[in-house]
Design a protein around this motif. Sequence first.
Motif, PDB file in Angstrom:
ATOM      1  N   GLU A  80      45.929  53.490  48.868  1.00 30.75           N
ATOM      2  CA  GLU A  80      44.855  52.482  48.873  1.00 30.75           C
ATOM      3  C   GLU A  80      43.901  52.631  47.682  1.00 30.75           C
ATOM      4  OE1 GLU A  80      44.366  49.506  50.418  1.00 30.75           O
ATOM      5  OE2 GLU A  80      46.414  49.946  51.013  1.00 30.75           O
ATOM      6  N   PRO A  81      43.427  53.835  47.362  1.00 31.91           N
ATOM      7  CA  PRO A  81      42.589  53.951  46.157  1.00 31.91           C
ATOM      8  C   PRO A  81      43.347  53.564  44.880  1.00 31.91           C
ATOM      9  CG  PRO A  81      42.291  55.877  47.536  1.00 31.91           C
ATOM     10  CD  PRO A  81      43.419  55.080  48.128  1.00 31.91           C
ATOM     11  N   LEU A  82      44.628  53.889  44.818  1.00 31.13           N
ATOM     12  CA  LEU A  82      45.428  53.517  43.654  1.00 31.13           C
ATOM     13  C   LEU A  82      45.557  51.997  43.572  1.00 31.13           C
ATOM     14  CD1 LEU A  82      47.174  54.127  41.207  1.00 31.13           C
ATOM     15  CD2 LEU A  82      49.073  54.640  42.773  1.00 31.13           C
ATOM     16  N   ARG A  83      45.753  51.355  44.701  1.00 27.63           N
ATOM     17  CA  ARG A  83      45.840  49.886  44.715  1.00 27.63           C
ATOM     18  C   ARG A  83      44.530  49.271  44.245  1.00 27.63           C
ATOM     19  NH1 ARG A  83      45.708  45.157  48.210  1.00 27.63           N
ATOM     20  NH2 ARG A  83      47.596  43.938  47.796  1.00 27.63           N
ATOM     21  N   HIS A  84      43.412  49.800  44.722  1.00 32.66           N
ATOM     22  CA  HIS A  84      42.101  49.290  44.286  1.00 32.66           C
ATOM     23  C   HIS A  84      41.907  49.516  42.791  1.00 32.66           C
ATOM     24  CE1 HIS A  84      40.637  48.003  48.164  1.00 32.66           C
ATOM     25  NE2 HIS A  84      41.000  49.156  48.684  1.00 32.66           N
ATOM     26  N   TRP A  85      42.342  50.653  42.294  1.00 30.23           N
ATOM     27  CA  TRP A  85      42.243  50.942  40.864  1.00 30.23           C
ATOM     28  C   TRP A  85      43.039  49.907  40.069  1.00 30.23           C
ATOM     29  CZ3 TRP A  85      45.781  52.101  37.041  1.00 30.23           C
ATOM     30  CH2 TRP A  85      45.255  52.557  35.839  1.00 30.23           C
ATOM     31  N   LEU A  86      44.266  49.632  40.510  1.00 27.79           N
ATOM     32  CA  LEU A  86      45.098  48.643  39.821  1.00 27.79           C
ATOM     33  C   LEU A  86      44.454  47.259  39.853  1.00 27.79           C
ATOM     34  CD1 LEU A  86      48.581  49.781  41.165  1.00 27.79           C
ATOM     35  CD2 LEU A  86      47.890  49.774  38.747  1.00 27.79           C
ATOM     36  N   LEU A  87      43.947  46.866  41.006  1.00 23.51           N
ATOM     37  CA  LEU A  87      43.347  45.540  41.151  1.00 23.51           C
ATOM     38  C   LEU A  87      42.092  45.362  40.299  1.00 23.51           C
ATOM     39  CD1 LEU A  87      43.856  44.978  44.975  1.00 23.51           C
ATOM     40  CD2 LEU A  87      45.006  43.760  43.098  1.00 23.51           C
ATOM     41  N   ALA A  88      41.449  46.445  39.923  1.00 20.86           N
ATOM     42  CA  ALA A  88      40.243  46.374  39.097  1.00 20.86           C
ATOM     43  C   ALA A  88      40.562  46.113  37.623  1.00 20.86           C
ATOM     44  CB  ALA A  88      39.434  47.663  39.236  1.00 20.86           C
TER      45      ALA A  88
END
Length: 187
Positions: A80-88
């Motif tokens: 989930e943190p990796l997904r948020h990082w990518l989406l940013a």
Amino acid sequence: MLGAILTQNTAWTNVERALDQLRARIPLRPEPVLGLAEPVLAELIRPSGYYNVKARRLRCFCAALIEAGGEAALAAMPTEPLRHWLLAINGIGPETADDILLYAFERPVFVVDAYTRRLFRRLGMIDGDEGYERIRQQVEGAIGPDTACFNEYHALIVRHAKEVCRARTPACERCLLSRSCRQRGGE
């Protein structure tokens, strides 16, 4: 990961041509990509379409990847943190982020693309106006966290949608799912 950005709004065969041109010039790593002038990068990835926009997106992604400590640092992050990082990152939306998560980082996420929407709509699994996250969460909830299954399921959906459940000329007579199809070839 570069391919996930280049495949936005284009066929994979065009992405392969763009990657081949890029690979012939530089190693496919963030530093060499950033070492190219943006117009040069854009020309190299021209076969992927929207090449000026995608050149900026590739550069943003590569810069963010280096700043984060590289691929190994990202691989150590929970999903989930990796997904948020990518989406940013500018130019990376949910489909591209999930594509990177599933295929590059082997995380148990389901990729919702146009093929998925078409097949699911025709089978009556969705109405067609559902948001990306709703569809993704429904599939993930139904299957459970199984990376190999998501990979295979997505690949099978893409293949079926390209070969049988085509957008304009579906081959309903060859479809194993035709009894479940509520539109039998219509959109």
